[in-house]
Design an enzyme around this catalytic site. Sequence first.
Site, short mmCIF file in Angstrom:
data_model
loop_
_atom_site.label_atom_id
_atom_site.label_comp_id
_atom_site.label_asym_id
_atom_site.label_seq_id
_atom_site.Cartn_x
_atom_site.Cartn_y
_atom_site.Cartn_z
N ASP A 14 -52.32 -14.80 -17.10
CA ASP A 14 -52.90 -14.40 -18.37
C ASP A 14 -54.42 -14.30 -18.25
O ASP A 14 -55.06 -15.19 -17.67
CB ASP A 14 -52.52 -15.43 -19.45
CG ASP A 14 -52.96 -15.00 -20.84
OD1 ASP A 14 -52.17 -14.32 -21.51
OD2 ASP A 14 -54.08 -15.37 -21.26
N ILE A 15 -55.01 -13.23 -18.80
CA ILE A 15 -56.46 -13.04 -18.75
C ILE A 15 -57.13 -14.02 -19.71
O ILE A 15 -56.73 -14.12 -20.88
CB ILE A 15 -56.85 -11.59 -19.10
CG1 ILE A 15 -56.20 -10.61 -18.09
CG2 ILE A 15 -58.36 -11.41 -19.10
CD1 ILE A 15 -56.41 -9.15 -18.44
N GLU A 44 -52.06 -9.14 -22.60
CA GLU A 44 -52.82 -9.40 -21.38
C GLU A 44 -52.06 -10.34 -20.45
O GLU A 44 -52.66 -10.94 -19.55
CB GLU A 44 -54.18 -10.00 -21.73
CG GLU A 44 -54.15 -11.40 -22.30
CD GLU A 44 -53.91 -11.46 -23.81
OE1 GLU A 44 -54.19 -12.52 -24.39
OE2 GLU A 44 -53.44 -10.47 -24.40
#
Length: 546
Positions: A418-419, A461
């Site tokens: 995950d960003i 994301e």
Amino acid sequence: MTAPTTDLQQQLETLRLAYVDRLRQDLPALLQQAQALPETPSELWQQHAAQLMAALHTLAGSAGTFGLAQLGDRAKQLEQQLKHWLHDGIQPDVAAYRDFVAAIALLSRLSDTAAEIPVLNVSVGQQPLAATVYLCCADSALKEQISIMLDIFGYVNRQFTGFSALRDAVAMQRPAVVIVDADQPGAVAQLQLIQHEQKTALPLLLVSHKTDFNSYLDAVRIGAVGYYSRPLNTTELEAGVRKQISGAEREPFRVMLVDDDQMLAQHYAIVLQQGGLMVEILPQPAQIFDALNRFHPDVILLDVNMPFCSGPELAQLVRLQQSWLGVPIIYLSSETDSEQQLAALIKAGDDFITKPISDTALLVAVFARAQRARQLAEIMTRDSLTGLLQHAHIKERLALEMLRSERSAQPVSVVMLDIDHFKKVNDNYGHLVGDQVIANLANLLKQQLRKTDLVGRYGGEEFLLVLPECTLQRAFEVIEQIRELFAGLPFSSNEQRFFCTFSAGISAVAGSTAADVVIEKADQALYKAKTSGRNRVILAQSQTAG
């Protein structure tokens, strides 16, 4: 002019000679059938006439392929004659029989007039190129921006400040793609000169301030396959580079061929393989489902008239399976009646190729269908922004890899990624820039992971990675390396430069554990990575972090 003998030509010539040898047995048997037809009892006449017509149909479809065009044409005429008699349901008179038998006898003479099969001299597949990127740029700021992107994404690259050096380098080693600052003086003329010296055009990606029609037209005329306006979006440029390199490295299209004439099927297979396609000949229609699940064809080629099971019947069997609804089916037949062709197409077919067909025409037709089929399949299963597998499809592939792991006792690692602080990216720079960040990370994952690894956009994301034959420790090392690369990748918006990071959690497939359980464990590890400071990788049920 006779072409030089090649491996392909030798294979085709061997098949042709074997076919001519087969005719020495088939044609006398055909003549005996024709001679016996007038003496056949009326109640059996239609059955015997239909058998003779089927034999002529096969001959009409195959003879031209092996250089016996006259024989094939004559067999087609005789087939049509029998078809007319059968349609009328009336046995011909003695004179008509005599002429028919004489025409059958003439076929043996025509079999001795075989022409040499021409060499296949066209290739519709892309030829493999060295996966090296050449960059020709005199603008130091632009050169630095592109160089950082190439280095982070792991592209082997060489840089040139002038066209003379670029021209010499191309002559020594052909690159996979050339990136050029098209604002350099004389760029169009210089690139035109370089392209003129190539047997096939170099793939050019141009970067320029110019966005007018004539500049785009000039780009097309010198062989550009991408045009990027400044200020440069490196995400788009990297996608263009990746497209060219992955195109050259594309897995060959797969063709399944079903034809009861094995010699003809072998000829088609050799031609298609020479064009860069993978071919599997299916000798028994009853094996179709096992073959589909094992071979996964992009296209199925079916003979229309086969004993026991016709092509349209087999096509309908394939269409009964939901997973094979999208595979194009092309019929191969010497049938020229448009109504018969239409009837076959209505029954689950997509295209109809009439035998005999030239080798080049066959290759082009099959390649085009396979290429389109794979493109459509990717559209249906891939995320439009990143080109990664969609949520449902990455979970399906994970389930398959877990079954394979259980059978082979090989490890499989699963990564949830995950960003970090992605909402701030959207809030500060806008959703378009946020999309660039997502796309760049997707491209980096595709670049750094193996072809056998699976990458999906799980949502927003968040990404899900499936790494077959990969231990937890090895998965940690790989993802940790990608994390460091991504953290060093610069992004820009309105001349503001910024960086992004991601967090990841990794779990391992164990026994017959359900896919959702494995994903949940990776997700829990991801949560630990987030809550312990972000920009790190954590293993499930472990505090190991980067």
